[in-house]
Write an enzyme that holds these catalytic residues in place. Structure first.
Site, mmCIF file in Angstrom:
data_model
loop_
_atom_site.group_PDB
_atom_site.id
_atom_site.type_symbol
_atom_site.label_atom_id
_atom_site.label_comp_id
_atom_site.label_asym_id
_atom_site.label_seq_id
_atom_site.Cartn_x
_atom_site.Cartn_y
_atom_site.Cartn_z
ATOM 1 N N ASP A 97 -79.429 -137.700 -53.693
ATOM 2 C CA ASP A 97 -79.912 -138.723 -52.754
ATOM 3 C C ASP A 97 -80.006 -140.088 -53.411
ATOM 4 O OD1 ASP A 97 -82.007 -137.498 -54.263
ATOM 5 O OD2 ASP A 97 -83.516 -138.298 -52.907
ATOM 6 N N GLU A 162 -84.845 -136.208 -54.417
ATOM 7 C CA GLU A 162 -85.532 -136.709 -55.615
ATOM 8 C C GLU A 162 -86.296 -137.983 -55.307
ATOM 9 O OE1 GLU A 162 -86.392 -138.787 -59.308
ATOM 10 O OE2 GLU A 162 -85.093 -139.512 -57.710
HETATM 11 ZN ZN LIG Z 1 -82.950 -141.390 -59.849
#
Ligand SMILES: [Zn+2]
Length: 411
Positions: A97, A162
């Site tokens: 992401d 994340e």
């Molecule tokens: Zn990162």
């Protein structure tokens, strides 16, 4: 070993054009989590899977977390395993992401179209975290192309979520596949570092955000005896906390570039809109970054005692609340095999001495460390993650692939 290493390094140096191609495909595939208004990482995971399949890994695992908020209904986590000669295992974790581009006018070009300018590759995600995806991929690819087996089993892990907490990314993977990792594994997270590649992050500070709500009595400013001025009480609390907390929690740790805990008064909410009213309620915040040896419960207890004693002295009351709290896990030991292997590889590629260090912010490595898995965060980056005109240097991508290959080779 020397000969194998030379072959791998030369092979990786020849990947430049393919590195640019992989980066451009990744950039063109925005992977924003639903908390960032996006559709998730499924398209990007499929793209990475496609590249991975060309390397014919010994095993590929899809560890998808269900998520009704995205069209695919899942947040993809992908693990590719390459068998080595059985001397252990190394994991490299990158995240799929990205964060939103932010204010479009701050970008000189479309954030989702790769732009090359000399050594620089511009685009959202090029550094954070395509650098990790691409460098780990080409490190593994070099072994395939050279017909060599790595000394260690190599696991490449590509996770979702994340940037928005990792609950459906690494945390989900570790929860649902606890046997995937062992404390003997070398775990590398190429998601922070410095421009020389010499920072091996093994420790982080705990984070604590405290909100103080001070209540007194509002009245006309010409008759202060009828009220309780919460701005004065807050001001005294802030200075008292500012003095007491660093003194109480005053240990030093040279691993950190700011080698002590920090306690910063930051946000202050608006109180009365006019000058001639004594405020009866004030709200302020502290951002504390505390060395990992301290228990945040003790920090909170001390902060509350200090704030309450000032409130009592001022005839006010105070309520303290932790609005964000993350106790740092125990650090990865400075002499852990992962730190030593990285330092040897950095010396071989960059010709520089890399050192174990601590940082003030939290990283995804905490999820490993919390479970007793020694992870090191490292990469060679220019530090422009989340910024407009994010870029990665091709030379850094090549160097990091070589460094990872050096680790895979058991050097
Ligand atoms: Zn990162």
């Amino acid at each position: 070993m020397i000969e194998a290493w030379r072959g791998l390094a030369a092979r990786i140096a020849g990947y430049e054009e393919e590195i640019v191609r992989f980066q451009s495909e990744l950039v063109a595939c925005p992977a924003l989590g639903p908390d960032n208004g996006g559709r998730g990482e499924s398209d990007k995971a499929a793209l990475v899977r496609d590249w991975l399949d060309r390397l014919a890994p010994d095993e590929i695992m899809e560890i998808d977390a269900p998520d009704e908020r995205v069209p695919s209904g899942r947040r993809p986590n992908l693990a590719a395993l390459f068998k080595g000669r059985g001397r252990g295992r190394v994991w490299v974790l990158s995240h799929l992401d990205v964060v939103p581009p932010g204010e479009p006018s701050l970008w000189d070009s479309d954030p989702f179209v790769l732009r090359r300018d000399g050594d620089r590759l511009y685009g959202r995600g090029t550094e954070d975290n395509h650098q990790g995806i691409v460098s780990s991929y080409f490190a593994a690819r070099a072994f395939r192309d050279e017909g060599l087996l790595p000394a260690l089993d190599v696991g490449l892990l590509f996770v979702a979520d994340e940037e928005t907490g990792s609950g459906l990314g690494l945390d989900y993977v570790i929860e649902s596949k606890p046997d995937l990792f062992s404390p003997d594994d070398l775990i590398i997270v190429p998601d922070a570092g410095d421009e020389y590649g010499t920072m091996i992050e093994i420790s982080e500070k705990s984070m604590l955000w405290l909100k103080f709500t001070v209540r007194g009595r509002q009245c006309h400013a010409s008759t202060p005896d009828r009220g309780v001025n919460t701005l004065r009480a807050s001001a005294r609390m802030i200075t008292a906390l500012d003095e007491a907390l660093p003194r109480t929690f005053g240990n030093r740790d040279p691993l950190f570039s700011i080698p002590f805990s920090t306690f910063e008064p930051t946000k202050k909410e608006a109180n009365v809109p006019n000058v001639n009213t004594i405020p009866g309620e004030d709200v302020f915040f502290f951002d504390a970054r505390v060395l990992p040896g301290y228990d945040l419960a003790e920090v909170k207890a001390r902060a509350r005692t200090v704030a309450e004693s000032i409130a009592a002295e001022q005839g006010a009351s105070v309520e303290m609340e932790a609005v964000q709290e993350a106790q740092a896990p125990p650090p990865t030991p400075a002499d852990a095999p992962v730190a030593r292997a990285l330092a040897r590889a950095v010396a071989a590629v960059h010709g520089r001495e890399a050192l174990p260090m601590g940082i003030g912010g939290g990283t995804v490595a905490a999820f490993f460390r919390r479970r007793g898995l020694p992870a090191a965060v490292w990469s060679t980056i220019a530090h422009n993650a989340h910024a407009p005109n994010e870029f990665a240097l091709i030379s850094n991508l090549v160097a990091d692939a070589k460094i990872l290959a050096h680790v895979f080779l058991g050097g």
